[in-house]
Design a protein around this motif. Sequence first.
Motif, PDB file in Angstrom:
ATOM      1  N   UNK A  89       0.867  -1.181   0.000  1.00  0.00           N
ATOM      2  CA  UNK A  89       0.000   0.000   0.000  1.00  0.00           C
ATOM      3  C   UNK A  89       0.902   1.229   0.000  1.00  0.00           C
ATOM      4  N   UNK A  90       0.575   2.186  -0.880  1.00  0.00           N
ATOM      5  CA  UNK A  90       1.368   3.432  -0.892  1.00  0.00           C
ATOM      6  C   UNK A  90       0.454   4.613  -0.635  1.00  0.00           C
ATOM      7  N   UNK A 104       5.412  13.488  -1.312  1.00  0.00           N
ATOM      8  CA  UNK A 104       6.266  12.468  -0.706  1.00  0.00           C
ATOM      9  C   UNK A 104       5.381  11.236  -0.537  1.00  0.00           C
ATOM     10  N   UNK A 105       6.000  10.059  -0.579  1.00  0.00           N
ATOM     11  CA  UNK A 105       5.200   8.848  -0.456  1.00  0.00           C
ATOM     12  C   UNK A 105       5.844   7.864   0.526  1.00  0.00           C
ATOM     13  N   UNK A 106       4.971   6.986   1.006  1.00  0.00           N
ATOM     14  CA  UNK A 106       5.428   5.920   1.892  1.00  0.00           C
ATOM     15  C   UNK A 106       4.769   4.622   1.434  1.00  0.00           C
ATOM     16  N   UNK A 107       5.585   3.662   1.055  1.00  0.00           N
ATOM     17  CA  UNK A 107       5.094   2.354   0.589  1.00  0.00           C
ATOM     18  C   UNK A 107       5.243   1.369   1.751  1.00  0.00           C
ATOM     19  N   UNK A 108       4.157   0.733   2.135  1.00  0.00           N
ATOM     20  CA  UNK A 108       4.163  -0.216   3.261  1.00  0.00           C
ATOM     21  C   UNK A 108       4.115  -1.645   2.722  1.00  0.00           C
ATOM     22  N   UNK A 109       4.987  -2.467   3.275  1.00  0.00           N
ATOM     23  CA  UNK A 109       5.005  -3.877   2.884  1.00  0.00           C
ATOM     24  C   UNK A 109       5.354  -4.737   4.089  1.00  0.00           C
ATOM     25  N   UNK A 110       5.161  -6.040   3.925  1.00  0.00           N
ATOM     26  CA  UNK A 110       5.466  -6.977   5.002  1.00  0.00           C
ATOM     27  C   UNK A 110       6.767  -7.696   4.660  1.00  0.00           C
ATOM     28  N   UNK A 111       7.690  -7.661   5.566  1.00  0.00           N
ATOM     29  CA  UNK A 111       8.981  -8.351   5.391  1.00  0.00           C
ATOM     30  C   UNK A 111       8.730  -9.862   5.308  1.00  0.00           C
ATOM     31  N   UNK A 117       6.074  -5.227   9.574  1.00  0.00           N
ATOM     32  CA  UNK A 117       5.749  -4.143   8.644  1.00  0.00           C
ATOM     33  C   UNK A 117       6.986  -3.308   8.377  1.00  0.00           C
ATOM     34  N   UNK A 118       7.177  -2.963   7.106  1.00  0.00           N
ATOM     35  CA  UNK A 118       8.306  -2.101   6.732  1.00  0.00           C
ATOM     36  C   UNK A 118       7.794  -0.989   5.829  1.00  0.00           C
TER      37      UNK A 118
END
Length: 130
Positions: A89-90, A104-111, A117-118
């Motif tokens: 999700x960004x 500015x953006x933040x992309x969330x992902x699962x390691x 969460x990263x």
Amino acid sequence: MFRAAAVALFGLCFVVNANAQSLPSPSTWKNQRGSVLTIETVDPAGTFKGKFTNSAPGFRCQGKPYDASGRATGSNLFFVVTFTECNTVTRWRGRLSANRIPTTWSLRYVDAQTGAFRSLNGSDAFDRVP
Ligand code: BTN
């Protein structure tokens, strides 16, 4: 004294609001990575919906339009895209200025190793496509 302050505050609000730009709908925006955001609807509260097609080199989930939704408050806006197949999700945050939206953006992902969460952060500038 109070009256003068109230008048000054009203004037300041008026000037700030006069500089605020609303998000045009429909409109199309392209960022420096080649990704395209289309704004399809904006309601009176500033809530908007559209599509985001990712073309950024080095990222997955390219070439497919994903739902984008966000909100514009004056010139400030944010929007969110869920890249379903990529499990990411960004969220972009920016400010509309003429025909450009620097964000500015933040992309969330699962390691994949730990399940934690990263975030990956960056910036995109969207220019309006005529
Ligand atoms: C993924 O690789 O997990 C999904 C696609 C993410 C694309 C990112 S979102 C922020 C940046 N700006 C773009 O236009 N594309 C990348």
